[in-house]
Motif scaffolding. Structure first.
Motif, PDB file in Angstrom:
ATOM      1  N   VAL A  51       0.883  -1.165   0.000  1.00 41.11           N
ATOM      2  CA  VAL A  51       0.000   0.000   0.000  1.00 41.11           C
ATOM      3  C   VAL A  51       0.920   1.213   0.000  1.00 41.11           C
ATOM      4  O   VAL A  51       1.773   1.359   0.883  1.00 41.11           O
ATOM      5  N   VAL A  52       0.752   2.086  -1.013  1.00 45.45           N
ATOM      6  CA  VAL A  52       1.728   3.143  -1.265  1.00 45.45           C
ATOM      7  C   VAL A  52       1.095   4.515  -1.084  1.00 45.45           C
ATOM      8  O   VAL A  52      -0.041   4.746  -1.491  1.00 45.45           O
ATOM      9  N   ARG A  53       1.868   5.429  -0.466  1.00 44.92           N
ATOM     10  CA  ARG A  53       1.432   6.816  -0.304  1.00 44.92           C
ATOM     11  C   ARG A  53       1.677   7.547  -1.616  1.00 44.92           C
ATOM     12  O   ARG A  53       2.785   7.524  -2.163  1.00 44.92           O
ATOM     13  N   THR A  54       0.648   8.206  -2.146  1.00 43.59           N
ATOM     14  CA  THR A  54       0.755   8.811  -3.473  1.00 43.59           C
ATOM     15  C   THR A  54       1.656  10.044  -3.497  1.00 43.59           C
ATOM     16  O   THR A  54       2.209  10.385  -4.547  1.00 43.59           O
ATOM     17  N   ASP A  55       1.831  10.737  -2.347  1.00 43.67           N
ATOM     18  CA  ASP A  55       2.633  11.965  -2.325  1.00 43.67           C
ATOM     19  C   ASP A  55       4.087  11.698  -2.698  1.00 43.67           C
ATOM     20  O   ASP A  55       4.686  12.448  -3.477  1.00 43.67           O
ATOM     21  N   ASP A  56       4.659  10.633  -2.131  1.00 44.28           N
ATOM     22  CA  ASP A  56       6.082  10.361  -2.343  1.00 44.28           C
ATOM     23  C   ASP A  56       6.355   8.929  -2.787  1.00 44.28           C
ATOM     24  O   ASP A  56       7.508   8.515  -2.884  1.00 44.28           O
ATOM     25  N   HIS A  57       5.287   8.145  -3.053  1.00 39.15           N
ATOM     26  CA  HIS A  57       5.404   6.761  -3.524  1.00 39.15           C
ATOM     27  C   HIS A  57       6.125   5.862  -2.529  1.00 39.15           C
ATOM     28  O   HIS A  57       6.739   4.857  -2.918  1.00 39.15           O
ATOM     29  N   MET A  58       6.030   6.177  -1.257  1.00 38.80           N
ATOM     30  CA  MET A  58       6.634   5.351  -0.221  1.00 38.80           C
ATOM     31  C   MET A  58       5.641   4.291   0.255  1.00 38.80           C
ATOM     32  O   MET A  58       4.454   4.559   0.403  1.00 38.80           O
ATOM     33  N   VAL A  59       6.162   3.091   0.509  1.00 35.95           N
ATOM     34  CA  VAL A  59       5.341   2.010   1.017  1.00 35.95           C
ATOM     35  C   VAL A  59       5.045   2.252   2.489  1.00 35.95           C
ATOM     36  O   VAL A  59       5.959   2.455   3.289  1.00 35.95           O
ATOM     37  N   VAL A  60       3.752   2.226   2.841  1.00 38.65           N
ATOM     38  CA  VAL A  60       3.365   2.452   4.233  1.00 38.65           C
ATOM     39  C   VAL A  60       2.826   1.185   4.888  1.00 38.65           C
ATOM     40  O   VAL A  60       2.698   1.120   6.114  1.00 38.65           O
ATOM     41  N   GLY A  61       2.473   0.202   4.075  1.00 40.65           N
ATOM     42  CA  GLY A  61       1.936  -1.032   4.647  1.00 40.65           C
ATOM     43  C   GLY A  61       1.804  -2.105   3.595  1.00 40.65           C
ATOM     44  O   GLY A  61       2.049  -1.880   2.396  1.00 40.65           O
TER      45      GLY A  61
END
Length: 735
Positions: A363-373
């Motif tokens: 599951v990726v954060r759209t702001d910085d494309h970092m994986v959060v879960g």
């Protein structure tokens, strides 16, 4: 009054009624006979009637006129048949032949039950039946004079007979037809339709999660649920078909003269959606679903047993593919049934033999494309068949009562794997309604956290609306304990079921997940999916919840959901589910940022295929290999020199013929556009709306009795297409 009756008799008949002197009768014997007959009429035991040669009433007892609620002088002179109509539900075997037929043939009438037409508006709701008897009257010259007869009101007895007949043919709980009536109805239709070369479709349904309603809410609640299901089915089908309850939670629908798989799919999809809406029962809410198997005569069976067998196989396939869907019968489903039987036997050993794995989709954060879960997704690697879809084995696990064991294993394994990830990354585990209804579920969660040492804040439990179908007190207690533990709760598949806002008010969710079905159609202008996504995201923010949008695959979808406020995305545009080792490798290299990557446009209807089909041009058939299939066209290989605009008929097998036009021809690759778009087959595939009937094949020379249900040869025999080929056919590798 009785004197009038004697006036209409012939002189010979009247003489027969006069007293005979040799019997020693007194002169007033005739008067006594008239008195007795008059008393007979007044007592209402029987009524007398007579007609002329044209069938018009010339005599009727006064009591009969009162029963008809019409003046006697108004009745005399009118056709007798105008007072009655045949009753289609008449169970009396003597009443099968129409009243008019008896009169026209001048045959004797014996105890014929007819349905009386109401005489006044006020009595229209009072069905009445008469029993008529009579014989034709001829004069000495053999000339027909009319009918003489008697009648009586048999409404009470007849209604009892109707009720007895109804009890024998209808389900006492729902009022729907029972198995006996449905079998007779289907046999009758198929026999008649075979003679007329007509089609008939049947749908087999059973209710998903019905057993849980019985177990958690009691059998009276289950009975009430079945009544409500029957009512909803009636509202959908109306007069277009007949609905039956075959027993338990199994239903059947017969739809005469319907073979359009597009329309049948629309009906089935509507049934799935409406049956899935919640049911208010005893101040509680029950949520179920349904799976549907569809078979069509004469394509999938010519006789009742064959057609029902086909619909059963289609139903099993629908259930095994994830439930809550429909499936058309196809010949390949016979292999699917055997495959499922083997899977049922093997699943019991899968956990013991370490064949079940967990893969994790980021599951990726759209702001910085970092994986959060990561969401933990169960995979079963069968020793012979390889990976088995969860949509196949999870329903099997529920039927075998293995879901609690399987769910507990997944929870423990996910907590252990998550310990290897950064502390900022959480793991989500799916929880079935069966697991959640288990009073010991909170303890299982506590043990998994305690054994692994994982911070409860890093564990997210994904629940669907079906968890609310159990006992409300148990549900509230479970939610309370889980929140006290500190785990996160997410409402999965939001928007696909009833999606009552009361769930969000009463349950302490931290997140809403937007279902993939909305994402699939969000870029289509004729859909409201984009607005629905925006509304769900806005609702989540207003309630202080997070939102994850599932199933994003292409950049057009990505741009749209981001413009609607999506902050977290889970989909193939970022990554498919990864094995634990793949995650560890990325973490080891310091990479935990994923750049989106996928096609520019999402094409939901395009499917990659690789199978042999027939391409027919004029009077020649070619063998080609189809590579790509969509609702509107196909691409195949195997022909050289096909000009643009060429008309071809593609034979997709099992009686499926598609008229198409060549839109691209590049060496041996040919693309075509269909004259009539294909429709969904209910299993993620495509099929033609109509098929070539086996009756048509029979007319072409193939014996109808030799046609096995659902297993037709190539629709057009190559030997019958022996014309000169205009194009060059080339061999394709692998075929």
């Amino acid at each position: 009054m009785i004197k009038n009756f004697f006036r209409v008799l012939s002189n010979e008949s009247a003489k027969e009624l006069e007293p005979e002197s040799d019997l020693g009768c007194k002169p007033d014997a005739s008067a006594r006979r008239l008195e007795i007959l008059d008393d007979f009429e007044q007592a209402g035991i029987n009524w007398l009637w007579a007609t002329d040669a044209q069938g018009n009433l010339i005599y009727l007892s006064e009591k009969a006129a009162k029963n008809l609620h019409r003046p006697l002088d108004e009745l005399l002179g009118i056709p007798l048949v105008s007072l009655f109509k045949n009753d289609p539900d008449n169970p009396d075997e003597k009443s099968d032949r129409p009243f008019k037929f008896h009169l026209s043939k001048r045959s004797k009438i014996n105890d014929l039950v007819v349905h009386r037409i109401p005489g006044t508006l006020g009595e229209r709701d009072r069905p009445t039946w008469w029993m008529l008897s009579g014989h034709p009257k001829y004069d000495d010259e053999g000339v027909f004079q009319g009918y003489r007869g008697n009648a009586k009101d048999v409404s009470l007895e007849y209604q009892r007979k109707l009720e007895d007949s109804r009890m024998a043919e209808f389900d006492s709980l729902t009022g729907l037809a029972n198995r006996h009536r449905m079998d007779n109805r289907l046999n009758g239709l198929l026999g008649a339709f075979k003679a007329a070369n007509r089609s008939c479709a049947i749908m087999m349904l059973d209710l998903d999660r019905f057993k849980q309603v019985n177990d958690t809410m009691g059998h009276p609640a289950g009975d009430e649920l079945l009544k409500q299901v029957a009512k909803r089915l009636r509202s959908i089908i109306g007069e277009s078909g007949e609905i039956g309850r075959l027993g338990g939670d199994e239903f059947q629908i017969i739809l005469p003269d319907l073979d359009d798989r597009g329309k049948l799919g629309e009906i089935a999809d509507k049934i799935v959606k409406i049956i899935s809406q919640p049911y208010p029962i005893d101040e509680k809410i029950a949520t179920i679903g349904t799976s549907i198997g569809i078979a069509i005569a004469p394509y999938d069976g010519i006789e009742k047993d064959g057609l029902v067998r086909s619909s059963d196989l289609a139903l099993y396939a629908a259930k095994n593919s994830g439930r809550g869907q429909f499936r058309f019968f196809s010949a390949e489903l016979k292999n699917d049934e055997e495959e499922r039987r083997i899977l049922v036997e093997d699943l019991r050993d899968a956990l013991v033999n370490d064949q079940v794995e967990l893969h994790y989709q980021p599951v990726v954060r759209t702001d910085d494309h970092m994986v959060v879960g990561f969401e933990a997704l169960m995979r079963w690697v069968h020793p012979e068949w390889g990976e088995v879809s969860p949509a196949v084995f999870i329903p099997i696990a529920e039927e075998l009562n293995l879901i609690n064991q399987l769910g507990e294993w997944a929870l423990r394994r996910a907590c252990q794997d998550a310990l290897l990830w950064p502390k900022s990354v959480w793991v989500a585990v799916n929880v079935s309604a069966v697991q959640f209804a288990n009073s010991g579920f909170p303890e299982i969660v506590m043990n998994a956290l305690a054994t692994s040492g994982l911070d409860p804040k890093r564990l997210e439990l994904e629940l669907t609306e079906s968890v609310f179908m159990g006992d409300s007190d148990t549900i509230d207690t479970t939610f309370k304990i889980l929140k006290q533990l500190g785990v996160r709760l997410a409402l999965d598949d939001f928007g696909t079921g009833y999606s009552s806002l009361s769930y969000l008010r009463s349950a302490p969710f931290d997140k809403i997940k937007v279902d993939k079905s909305f994402v699939d159609s969000c870029t289509q202008k004729d859909k409201n999916s984009a607005k629905i996504i925006a509304a769900i995201i806005g609702l989540s923010e207003a309630l202080g919840m997070e939102t994850t949008v599932e199933g994003v695959e292409a950049f057009d979808q990505f741009g749209l959901v981001c413009s609607q406020g999506a902050r977290y995305i889970q989909g193939w545009i970022y990554s498919k589910a990864l094995k634990p080792q793949e995650i560890e490798d990325k973490l080891g290299s310091g990479e935990f940022r994923i750049e989106p990557d996928g096609p520019e446009l999402y094409r939901p209807d395009r499917r990659t295929v690789f199978r042999r089909i027939g391409a027919i041009h004029e009077d020649h058939r070619y063998e080609v290999v189809m590579r790509d299939l969509s609702q509107s066209g196909a691409m195949f290989e195997g022909l050289l020199g096909v000009p643009l605009g060429t008309k071809l008929v593609l034979d997709l097998g099992e009686g499926q013929l598609v008229v198409s036009t060549v839109t691209r021809s590049d060496e041996s690759t040919v693309a075509t556009e269909f004259e009539t778009p294909l429709v969904s087959d209910g299993a993620g595939g495509l099929c033609t709306r109509h098929r070539v009937s086996p009756y048509d094949l029979c007319a072409a020379g193939m014996p109808l009795a030799a046609l096995p249900p659902g297993n037709y040869p190539l629709t057009v025999d190559a030997s019958s297409l022996s014309g000169k080929p205009e194009f060059m056919q080339v061999a394709i590798g692998g075929f």
